[in-house]
Scaffold this active site. Structure first.
Site, PDB file in Angstrom:
ATOM      1  N   ASP A 108      41.383  89.468  29.607  1.00 27.43           N
ATOM      2  CA  ASP A 108      41.324  90.342  30.778  1.00 27.43           C
ATOM      3  C   ASP A 108      40.729  91.699  30.402  1.00 27.43           C
ATOM      4  O   ASP A 108      41.399  92.738  30.391  1.00 27.43           O
ATOM      5  CB  ASP A 108      42.725  90.514  31.374  1.00 27.43           C
ATOM      6  CG  ASP A 108      42.713  91.328  32.665  1.00 27.43           C
ATOM      7  OD1 ASP A 108      41.618  91.475  33.253  1.00 27.43           O
ATOM      8  OD2 ASP A 108      43.784  91.806  33.070  1.00 27.43           O
ATOM      9  N   HIS A 134      40.597  32.546  34.817  1.00 28.14           N
ATOM     10  CA  HIS A 134      41.510  31.540  35.373  1.00 28.14           C
ATOM     11  C   HIS A 134      41.762  31.854  36.846  1.00 28.14           C
ATOM     12  O   HIS A 134      41.983  33.008  37.218  1.00 28.14           O
ATOM     13  CB  HIS A 134      42.832  31.561  34.597  1.00 28.14           C
ATOM     14  CG  HIS A 134      43.922  30.765  35.238  1.00 28.14           C
ATOM     15  ND1 HIS A 134      45.017  31.345  35.859  1.00 28.14           N
ATOM     16  CD2 HIS A 134      44.089  29.424  35.362  1.00 28.14           C
ATOM     17  CE1 HIS A 134      45.809  30.397  36.331  1.00 28.14           C
ATOM     18  NE2 HIS A 134      45.265  29.227  36.044  1.00 28.14           N
ATOM     19  N   ASN A 135      41.739  30.808  37.690  1.00 31.65           N
ATOM     20  CA  ASN A 135      41.967  30.991  39.137  1.00 31.65           C
ATOM     21  C   ASN A 135      41.248  32.247  39.634  1.00 31.65           C
ATOM     22  O   ASN A 135      41.848  33.164  40.201  1.00 31.65           O
ATOM     23  CB  ASN A 135      43.459  31.063  39.444  1.00 31.65           C
ATOM     24  CG  ASN A 135      44.126  29.702  39.376  1.00 31.65           C
ATOM     25  OD1 ASN A 135      43.471  28.686  39.117  1.00 31.65           O
ATOM     26  ND2 ASN A 135      45.421  29.654  39.595  1.00 31.65           N
ATOM     27  N   GLU A 138      36.571  29.647  38.004  1.00 30.85           N
ATOM     28  CA  GLU A 138      37.324  28.494  38.487  1.00 30.85           C
ATOM     29  C   GLU A 138      37.314  28.439  40.013  1.00 30.85           C
ATOM     30  O   GLU A 138      37.496  29.466  40.679  1.00 30.85           O
ATOM     31  CB  GLU A 138      38.766  28.556  37.980  1.00 30.85           C
ATOM     32  CG  GLU A 138      39.553  27.310  38.347  1.00 30.85           C
ATOM     33  CD  GLU A 138      40.925  27.253  37.702  1.00 30.85           C
ATOM     34  OE1 GLU A 138      41.649  26.284  37.958  1.00 30.85           O
ATOM     35  OE2 GLU A 138      41.271  28.200  36.952  1.00 30.85           O
ATOM     36  N   ASP A 189      39.203  26.124  42.958  1.00 30.60           N
ATOM     37  CA  ASP A 189      40.156  25.089  43.381  1.00 30.60           C
ATOM     38  C   ASP A 189      39.823  24.710  44.820  1.00 30.60           C
ATOM     39  O   ASP A 189      40.054  25.505  45.741  1.00 30.60           O
ATOM     40  CB  ASP A 189      41.592  25.604  43.296  1.00 30.60           C
ATOM     41  CG  ASP A 189      42.060  25.762  41.855  1.00 30.60           C
ATOM     42  OD1 ASP A 189      41.290  25.414  40.951  1.00 30.60           O
ATOM     43  OD2 ASP A 189      43.190  26.248  41.647  1.00 30.60           O
ATOM     44  N   HIS A 195      44.981  28.443  45.963  1.00 27.46           N
ATOM     45  CA  HIS A 195      45.873  27.844  44.986  1.00 27.46           C
ATOM     46  C   HIS A 195      46.767  26.848  45.726  1.00 27.46           C
ATOM     47  O   HIS A 195      47.683  27.255  46.443  1.00 27.46           O
ATOM     48  CB  HIS A 195      46.693  28.918  44.285  1.00 27.46           C
ATOM     49  CG  HIS A 195      47.343  28.450  43.019  1.00 27.46           C
ATOM     50  ND1 HIS A 195      48.254  29.201  42.322  1.00 27.46           N
ATOM     51  CD2 HIS A 195      47.196  27.299  42.306  1.00 27.46           C
ATOM     52  CE1 HIS A 195      48.640  28.530  41.252  1.00 27.46           C
ATOM     53  NE2 HIS A 195      48.015  27.384  41.220  1.00 27.46           N
ATOM     54  N   GLU A 224      38.064  22.247  40.459  1.00 28.23           N
ATOM     55  CA  GLU A 224      39.263  21.432  40.585  1.00 28.23           C
ATOM     56  C   GLU A 224      39.206  20.848  41.992  1.00 28.23           C
ATOM     57  O   GLU A 224      39.449  21.543  42.985  1.00 28.23           O
ATOM     58  CB  GLU A 224      40.513  22.281  40.368  1.00 28.23           C
ATOM     59  CG  GLU A 224      41.768  21.433  40.231  1.00 28.23           C
ATOM     60  CD  GLU A 224      42.966  22.229  39.746  1.00 28.23           C
ATOM     61  OE1 GLU A 224      43.962  22.304  40.496  1.00 28.23           O
ATOM     62  OE2 GLU A 224      42.901  22.772  38.632  1.00 28.23           O
TER      63      GLU A 224
END
Length: 843
Positions: free
Chosen positions: A276, A398-399, A428, A430, A443, A477
């Protein structure tokens, strides 16, 4: 009164003029000077924001003069000005047309050429927008894409050069918006927009906020510090509660808190008084500059520079070569490399002309990709891509369709896009019968939502090869009826077209082809009638009943498999020839054991799927047999059925056994995905990483569960010295405390190599914590090892909060003084958070 109005008008014109100058400078920095799209974004546009069929609201969007942030209007009460900004760096991509689920569902009545979406890197909701004209939509899409592209391709030196030189010298200054304004001004009407002259609370707040950004902070001799400057300025803005462009002592304390630094009041007051100089009990302009310099000083860099430069203020070429040889262990260390680094990173033109490097240039180098702990050469594809598919680890999901858990969460095409953008090469699907003769993906036997098979294929077609040119495998799948199987085959053929591999490659009928041979191709994994080649002769059955074992071979979920296997014979699934013929090199079969001499065994184009538990049993009982099996055959691993929360298993043991397609739930962050992302950032993040030679040798004796001497056994002593951290963000905003960081260094690999070491906790300092702690690791199989750096906010009474991490394959870890650039929980890079370490690897 007339005089005051005149002054106000002059001030407004001045601000507009300076604003245009700043925008022009930043446009020039991006190489977009006078670009029509950029100018349209800087002017701003009224757009329709879309959330549902019934929610469409007109909002104003504008690119700020820094060309890095976008301001969006909000009608929410009590929303802070900062929350109305988002950074260009946060954008994953910009999509034209109905290319998100939101616009696909809620804007079908609007022509595609007026619709676009901004998709963000993190879990933030996608911004779906409708422009009033195709031209406006094009300006936003093309403009944002240009800014993202040009910003991403800038190296450290180019980023430094975005700021104008200050004081007539050659050394760069750091400017926020480089505009000096009268401090008495308070409200500034946005140029080129009547929309912002409305007398509304939100408009006035935004005007004041924009004005408060016009804060000149010219920092001489601090060129390298610009890396974290935007973050620091953000903290300054938050701390300046009354937006008067000054910092009181209380605001200074708030500023330190935003930076995760806690000091006692006496010390804070001491710093305040030192800075300052004007004795006004507040900091402004040069005083803030001095304060900033104190904060950005890095003693460890000073020390490292002094070790290399001796008593000099600059590094000569010879001194830099010596540093690169003896400390950085650069294989290409020599005058050519030293000169290229000086040319690339030295901000002082005088020093550059004299072939020298200043401390600023030295820090710029250490913060760059050349100074990163991850080997820059491994950011491109450098491995042999001409070997059989089974010789590579393959990034696999996966999925893939799920965004959350396995039982009730949403399914989305966006999940496929996210996985592909992360380099995933095995997805994947399904498939089940859907309404109106359209197959769906979800799923089975759960409450997860359903999406159309054809929509998923379109997303895959559009994004399959954006992150990598190497092949994508679709793991089908199939639970569909004959009729809907034919629809599936038709969609595959018409949507994917020439991308779909529907016949064996010439010369690849006795072993798997290579990723190089399959570039740009999409392969199907699924059930298949007969062998690799179709049976000779005409005719043949249109469909055939699939055996219990073959059908169950691709059923990952135990409940689904159980229901299928207990279905009456007449209800067993039959497979249509059209779909069967599309499966070429990835025929799903039930694993019948490892081949033995004299037995035909599994064909090279046949592949089995294993649950994580089963493959762990195989590793324990027949580790070497699994390694040999995976030399010529693909194996897919999937999570155990009990992981209904979409948690993940560690992929490391499966990789150690040579398993290629180790599928994880990409939507679930955590240590497993960190290691996964670390493994696949290697080899240009192309989704394929070549296995070590001992995992590609059909006569290999390697067994990851029973290590013996062999070509894999090359013991190394790894030393990692964790020196300091930089700008570690406070992730848990709900806790009213400063970050207490600690670092954990982990080694992942074969069982005997797995290890973990921790630093001490540094209390109340996330800005520049200092550890200077050294760890030593004994690594027997370095080709399978990965090193993970984890930073956490320590909490004695509850679980530590994750701050950031970086996982690097040991073969990609550079030696010497390096910065480890930390990633967020979701795998995105923190803008400025780093660790400064020293790495050495010895036999």
């Amino acid at each position: 009164m007339q005089f005051l109005r005149g002054r106000s008008h002059s001030r407004e014109l001045y601000l507009q003029e300076q604003s245009l100058k700043v925008a022009a400078l930043n446009g020039q920095r991006l190489g977009l000077q006078n670009d029509e799209d950029l100018q349209a974004l800087l002017k701003g546009t009224q757009l329709l924001k879309v959330k549902s069929n019934s929610w469409r609201r007109e909002r104003f969007y504008k690119l700020q003069e820094d060309c890095k942030t976008i301001w969006q209007e909000s009608r929410k009460v009590m929303r802070s000005p900062e929350s109305q900004l988002f950074s260009i760096e946060d954008i994953q991509e910009v999509r034209m047309g109905h290319r998100t689920e939101g616009l696909e569902k809620f804007a079908r009545d609007v022509p595609e050429d007026r619709c676009f979406s901004i998709v963000f890197k993190d879990q933030r909701n996608t911004l779906d927008l409708i422009a009033s004209s195709p031209a406006d939509a094009q300006h936003w899409v093309q403009g944002l894409r240009k800014i993202i592209h040009h910003s991403g391709s800038m190296d450290q030196q180019q980023k430094l050069q975005q700021y104008p030189s200050g004081g007539g010298g050659t050394r760069p200054s750091l400017w926020i918006l480089a505009v000096v304004v009268p401090r008495s001004a308070r409200v500034w009407k946005m140029p080129s927009s009547d929309h912002h002259t409305k007398n509304s609370t939100d408009s006035v707040k935004q005007q004041k906020y924009l004005f408060s950004q016009f804060w000149r902070l010219e920092v001489q001799d601090q060129g390298a510090s610009m890396v974290g400057f935007c973050w620091i300025h953000s903290c300054l803005r938050k701390a300046d509660k009354n937006k008067d462009n000054k910092m009181s002592f209380k605001e200074l304390q708030n500023f330190l808190k935003e930076l995760n630094i806690q000091v006692d009041d006496g010390y804070a007051r001491k710093i305040f008084r030192e800075c300052d100089h004007s004795q006004t009990d507040s900091l402004e302009d040069e005083e803030i500059e001095a304060f900033y310099k104190m904060l950005t000083q890095r003693r460890e860099i000073d020390r490292t520079f002094e070790e290399a430069a001796g008593s000099g203020q600059r590094l000569s070429v010879d001194q830099l070569v010596s540093f690169l040889q003896h400390q950085q262990r650069e294989e290409a260390a020599g005058p050519a490399l030293a000169l290229s680094l000086i040319e690339r990173y030295e901000p002082n033109e005088t020093a550059k002309a004299q072939r020298q490097m200043t401390k600023d240039g030295f820090l710029m180098y250490l913060l760059s990709a050349d100074g990163s702990a991850f080997n820059l050469a491994h950011r491109r594809v450098y491995q042999d891509m001409g070997q059989p598919l089974s010789h590579y680890l393959v990034s696999s999901s996966h999925n893939t369709y799920l965004l959350e858990d396995q039982l009730t969460g949403p399914s989305s095409t966006e999940a496929y896009i996210r996985a592909l953008c992360k380099g995933c090469r095995c997805l994947e699907l399904d498939c089940w019968d859907g309404p109106n003769q359209e197959p769906i993906i979800y799923h089975g036997y759960t409450f997860t939502s359903k999406i159309l098979f054809c929509d998923v294929l379109r997303a895959i077609r559009d994004y399959a090869f954006k992150a990598s040119p190497y092949p994508v495998i679709l793991s089908l799948e199939n639970h569909c009826s004959l009729e809907q199987q034919r629809v599936m085959a038709r969609h595959l053929s018409t949507t994917l077209g020439s991308m779909l591999l529907d016949r064996p490659l010439d010369g690849a009928t006795t072993s798997l082809p290579s990723p190089e041979q399959l570039k740009g191709k999409i392969l199907l994994k699924g059930k298949k009638l007969g062998g690799l080649l179709p049976p000779s002769g005409e005719g043949g059955p249109e469909a055939i009943v699939v055996s219990d074992e073959d059908e169950a071979a691709e059923m990952e979920d135990e409940a689904v498999r159980s229901r299928v296997q207990h279905t009456p014979k007449e209800d067993k699934l039959r497979l249509v020839k059209e779909l069967s013929d599309m499966v070429i090199y990835c025929k799903s079969v039930h694993f019948r054991g490892f081949s033995s001499p004299g037995s035909p065994g599994q064909a090279f184009y046949e592949m089995a799927s294993f649950s994580e538990n089963r493959v762990l049993r195989l590793l324990q009982e027949s580790g070497n047999s699994l390694v040999r099996h995976n030399v010529n055959h693909l194996s897919r691993i999937y999570p155990a059925g009990w992981r209904t929360d979409s948690s993940n298993y560690s992929p490391v043991e499966m990789w150690n056994g040579g398993c290629q397609i180790v599928a994880l739930n990409f939507q679930t962050p955590g240590p497993e995905m960190d290691v996964y992302q670390g493994r696949f950032q290697d080899n240009g993040a192309c989704g394929y990483v070549l296995k070590p030679a001992f995992l590609r040798d059909p006569n290999s004796t390697f067994n990851p569960r029973s290590l013996a001497q062999g070509p894999w056994w090359t013991r190394k002593r790894l030393n990692i010295r964790v020196i300091t951290g930089q700008q570690l963000p406070k992730v848990n905003k709900s806790k009213n405390s400063i970050v207490d960081p600690k670092v954990t260094v982990e080694v992942h690999g074969v069982g005997r190599d797995a290890a973990s070491r921790q630093t001490a906790v540094i209390t109340n300092n996330g800005f520049n914590p200092w550890w200077d702690t050294e760890f030593e690791f004994d690594v027997a199989v370095p080709e399978l090892a990965l090193v993970r750096f984890v930073v956490e906010d320590y909490d004695a009474s509850s679980k530590n909060d994750f701050i950031g991490q970086s996982t690097i394959p040991l073969n990609s870890l550079k030696q010497g003084y390096r910065h480890v650039h930390l990633l967020s929980k979701n795998g995105d890079q923190h803008p400025s958070a780093t660790l400064f370490v020293k790495v050495s690897l010895q036999d």
